[in-house]
Design a protein around this motif. Structure first.
Motif, PDB file in Angstrom:
ATOM      1  N   ILE A  23       1.690   1.035   3.476  1.00 29.46           N
ATOM      2  CA  ILE A  23       0.791   1.775   4.357  1.00 29.46           C
ATOM      3  C   ILE A  23       1.496   3.030   4.835  1.00 29.46           C
ATOM      4  CG2 ILE A  23      -0.545   1.735   6.482  1.00 29.46           C
ATOM      5  CD1 ILE A  23      -0.777  -1.271   6.205  1.00 29.46           C
ATOM      6  N   GLU A  24       0.894   4.183   4.556  1.00 30.53           N
ATOM      7  CA  GLU A  24       1.399   5.467   5.024  1.00 30.53           C
ATOM      8  C   GLU A  24       0.589   5.877   6.255  1.00 30.53           C
ATOM      9  OE1 GLU A  24       0.932   8.044   1.696  1.00 30.53           O
ATOM     10  OE2 GLU A  24       2.089   6.736   0.351  1.00 30.53           O
ATOM     11  N   VAL A  25       1.281   6.186   7.343  1.00 30.33           N
ATOM     12  CA  VAL A  25       0.624   6.463   8.617  1.00 30.33           C
ATOM     13  C   VAL A  25       0.458   7.962   8.798  1.00 30.33           C
ATOM     14  CG1 VAL A  25       0.728   6.127  11.107  1.00 30.33           C
ATOM     15  CG2 VAL A  25       1.667   4.380   9.579  1.00 30.33           C
ATOM     16  N   GLY A  26      -0.796   8.396   8.919  1.00 27.22           N
ATOM     17  CA  GLY A  26      -1.097   9.777   9.254  1.00 27.22           C
ATOM     18  C   GLY A  26      -1.505   9.897  10.705  1.00 27.22           C
ATOM     19  N   ALA A  27      -1.775  11.118  11.138  1.00 31.46           N
ATOM     20  CA  ALA A  27      -2.113  11.348  12.542  1.00 31.46           C
ATOM     21  C   ALA A  27      -3.414  10.658  12.932  1.00 31.46           C
ATOM     22  CB  ALA A  27      -2.215  12.846  12.821  1.00 31.46           C
ATOM     23  N   ASP A  28      -4.387  10.610  12.007  1.00 27.73           N
ATOM     24  CA  ASP A  28      -5.683  10.023  12.343  1.00 27.73           C
ATOM     25  C   ASP A  28      -6.223   9.127  11.233  1.00 27.73           C
ATOM     26  OD1 ASP A  28      -6.197  11.977  10.492  1.00 27.73           O
ATOM     27  OD2 ASP A  28      -7.655  13.083  11.720  1.00 27.73           O
ATOM     28  N   HIS A  29      -5.330   8.672  10.357  1.00 30.91           N
ATOM     29  CA  HIS A  29      -5.761   7.803   9.263  1.00 30.91           C
ATOM     30  C   HIS A  29      -4.560   7.099   8.653  1.00 30.91           C
ATOM     31  CE1 HIS A  29      -4.453  11.417   7.089  1.00 30.91           C
ATOM     32  NE2 HIS A  29      -4.257  10.615   6.047  1.00 30.91           N
ATOM     33  N   LEU A  30      -4.827   6.091   7.846  1.00 26.91           N
ATOM     34  CA  LEU A  30      -3.811   5.376   7.088  1.00 26.91           C
ATOM     35  C   LEU A  30      -4.145   5.494   5.606  1.00 26.91           C
ATOM     36  CD1 LEU A  30      -3.873   2.029   9.135  1.00 26.91           C
ATOM     37  CD2 LEU A  30      -2.341   3.975   9.503  1.00 26.91           C
ATOM     38  N   VAL A  31      -3.126   5.593   4.777  1.00 30.70           N
ATOM     39  CA  VAL A  31      -3.296   5.521   3.328  1.00 30.70           C
ATOM     40  C   VAL A  31      -2.683   4.202   2.877  1.00 30.70           C
ATOM     41  CG1 VAL A  31      -2.755   6.534   1.091  1.00 30.70           C
ATOM     42  CG2 VAL A  31      -3.281   8.020   3.042  1.00 30.70           C
ATOM     43  N   VAL A  32      -3.499   3.375   2.275  1.00 30.60           N
ATOM     44  CA  VAL A  32      -3.075   2.033   1.860  1.00 30.60           C
ATOM     45  C   VAL A  32      -2.934   2.022   0.345  1.00 30.60           C
ATOM     46  CG1 VAL A  32      -3.623  -0.422   1.940  1.00 30.60           C
ATOM     47  CG2 VAL A  32      -4.387   1.091   3.795  1.00 30.60           C
ATOM     48  N   ARG A  33      -1.770   1.583  -0.139  1.00 25.73           N
ATOM     49  CA  ARG A  33      -1.494   1.557  -1.576  1.00 25.73           C
ATOM     50  C   ARG A  33      -1.050   0.155  -1.993  1.00 25.73           C
ATOM     51  NH1 ARG A  33      -1.042   6.912  -3.229  1.00 25.73           N
ATOM     52  NH2 ARG A  33      -0.508   8.419  -1.566  1.00 25.73           N
ATOM     53  N   SER A  34      -1.579  -0.304  -3.118  1.00 26.84           N
ATOM     54  CA  SER A  34      -1.210  -1.603  -3.682  1.00 26.84           C
ATOM     55  C   SER A  34      -0.814  -1.418  -5.138  1.00 26.84           C
ATOM     56  CB  SER A  34      -2.372  -2.593  -3.564  1.00 26.84           C
ATOM     57  OG  SER A  34      -2.714  -2.809  -2.217  1.00 26.84           O
ATOM     58  N   PRO A  35       0.421  -0.952  -5.388  1.00 31.45           N
ATOM     59  CA  PRO A  35       0.827  -0.691  -6.770  1.00 31.45           C
ATOM     60  C   PRO A  35       0.833  -1.932  -7.643  1.00 31.45           C
ATOM     61  CG  PRO A  35       2.687  -0.481  -5.244  1.00 31.45           C
ATOM     62  CD  PRO A  35       1.454  -0.582  -4.410  1.00 31.45           C
ATOM     63  N   HIS A  36       0.932  -3.122  -7.032  1.00 31.49           N
ATOM     64  CA  HIS A  36       0.904  -4.356  -7.808  1.00 31.49           C
ATOM     65  C   HIS A  36      -0.507  -4.688  -8.285  1.00 31.49           C
ATOM     66  CE1 HIS A  36      -0.006  -5.376  -3.640  1.00 31.49           C
ATOM     67  NE2 HIS A  36      -0.688  -6.424  -4.097  1.00 31.49           N
ATOM     68  N   ASN A  37      -1.530  -4.027  -7.723  1.00 30.24           N
ATOM     69  CA  ASN A  37      -2.912  -4.276  -8.125  1.00 30.24           C
ATOM     70  C   ASN A  37      -3.704  -2.972  -8.040  1.00 30.24           C
ATOM     71  OD1 ASN A  37      -5.381  -5.343  -8.800  1.00 30.24           O
ATOM     72  ND2 ASN A  37      -5.369  -6.949  -7.253  1.00 30.24           N
ATOM     73  N   PRO A  38      -3.510  -2.070  -9.003  1.00 26.15           N
ATOM     74  CA  PRO A  38      -4.181  -0.764  -8.938  1.00 26.15           C
ATOM     75  C   PRO A  38      -5.694  -0.847  -9.080  1.00 26.15           C
ATOM     76  CG  PRO A  38      -3.051  -1.060 -11.036  1.00 26.15           C
ATOM     77  CD  PRO A  38      -2.618  -2.188 -10.161  1.00 26.15           C
ATOM     78  N   ASP A  39      -6.221  -1.968  -9.579  1.00 26.38           N
ATOM     79  CA  ASP A  39      -7.667  -2.125  -9.718  1.00 26.38           C
ATOM     80  C   ASP A  39      -8.317  -2.690  -8.458  1.00 26.38           C
ATOM     81  OD1 ASP A  39      -8.100  -1.295 -12.522  1.00 26.38           O
ATOM     82  OD2 ASP A  39      -6.766  -2.977 -12.950  1.00 26.38           O
ATOM     83  N   PHE A  40      -7.544  -2.950  -7.429  1.00 23.87           N
ATOM     84  CA  PHE A  40      -8.061  -3.463  -6.164  1.00 23.87           C
ATOM     85  C   PHE A  40      -8.465  -2.266  -5.306  1.00 23.87           C
ATOM     86  CE2 PHE A  40      -6.891  -6.114  -2.144  1.00 23.87           C
ATOM     87  CZ  PHE A  40      -8.230  -6.216  -1.834  1.00 23.87           C
ATOM     88  N   HIS A  41      -9.756  -1.965  -5.267  1.00 27.88           N
ATOM     89  CA  HIS A  41     -10.216  -0.763  -4.591  1.00 27.88           C
ATOM     90  C   HIS A  41      -9.949  -0.806  -3.095  1.00 27.88           C
ATOM     91  CE1 HIS A  41     -13.274  -0.096  -8.096  1.00 27.88           C
ATOM     92  NE2 HIS A  41     -12.018   0.010  -8.464  1.00 27.88           N
ATOM     93  N   TRP A  42     -10.051  -2.007  -2.485  1.00 28.84           N
ATOM     94  CA  TRP A  42      -9.782  -2.106  -1.049  1.00 28.84           C
ATOM     95  C   TRP A  42      -8.326  -2.464  -0.773  1.00 28.84           C
ATOM     96  CZ3 TRP A  42     -12.627   0.496   1.959  1.00 28.84           C
ATOM     97  CH2 TRP A  42     -13.948   0.763   1.579  1.00 28.84           C
TER      98      TRP A  42
END
Length: 263
Positions: A23-42
């Protein structure tokens, strides 16, 4: 980072972190990344926290910068936006109901002809087939992409179970066929249900109601004092969850666009 979020998105993200997401924390949002499951949209999405959910153009730009190769667009929003804000970009806005309880959920009796137990290694092949069958029935996702997502999700869940952080239970017929299954993840004093599902021909026999209670007691033995479950706001499953003790907590909002299957 997550403490300000409601129980639904907070437990979503806590489970993703346990599974190896970032999880990358921005000022007003988060970017969530799951490199172990790139087909997992959520598992690969932008979660708006304090930003303006009506500013659809900005959030699509944030998503595009974060996931330049993605075919989908997935945005978690803090409230319902203006109805037209995302429609002009081809995104659908939907809501989920978050239900919680601090009382141990009721465990319904198990119907005759079924046995319940924790999933064994060989059982996951049936979970995979059930997911494929349900996707074939609904036609929601490209079959190959959905199967790749399912395989990666199963691997992540098996790791959680092996670490003692989660348990996955199934109801089986006398001849060993999977009829229903679900999971639950222990998150300290809070527990979150995962993927409640019943095979079509075994529905309306109370299997999910029994499994909900089995999983709740597993989590209670590990310190859970609050149980969280999330369902689509229009899903009839909400009636079952409320009937065993869950109460409405909050509504969560998301904007989503499926990949274009022709690209």
């Amino acid at each position: 980072m997550l403490s300000a979020l409601a129980a639904g998105p907070r437990t979503d993200l806590e489970i993703l972190l346990l599974q190896g997401s970032r999880i990358e924390v921005g000022a007003d949002h988060l970017v969530v990344r799951s490199p172990h499951n790139p087909d997992f949209h959520w598992g690969n999405y932008v979660h708006v926290t304090t930003g303006d959910p009506d500013d659809a153009g900005r959030w699509l730009e944030v998503f595009a910068r974060a996931f330049p190769q993605a075919g989908h667009v997935a945005l978690g929003l803090p409230r319902l936006p203006h109805p037209a804000a995302y429609a002009v970009y081809g995104l659908e806005v939907g809501t989920d109901a978050v239900l919680t309880t601090t009382e141990l959920p009721e465990q319904r009796p198990l119907a005759e002809g079924y046995a319940v137990r924790a999933l064994l290694p060989d059982d996951w092949a049936q979970v995979r087939r059930a997911a494929a069958d349900e996707n074939a029935r609904t036609g929601d996702y490209d079959p190959r992409e959905h199967d790749a997502f399912t395989v990666a999700q199963i691997a992540a869940r098996r790791r959680l179970a092996a670490a003692g952080s989660a348990a996955f239970f199934g109801a089986f017929t006398d001849d060993g066929l999977l009829a229903a299954d679900l999971g639950i993840v222990a998150l300290g004093r809070r527990a979150r249900y995962q993927s409640v599902g019943t095979v079509a021909e075994h529905r309306r026999r109370g299997l999910a109601g029994h499994l909900l209670g089995v999983a709740a007691r597993w989590a209670a033995e590990r310190g859970a004092r609050e149980w969280v479950i999330v369902t689509e706001s229009t899903n009839d499953a909400g009636r079952l969850y409320r009937s065993v003790g869950f109460r409405d907590d909050v509504q969560v909002v998301a904007a989503y666009r499926k990949p274009d299957r022709e690209t």
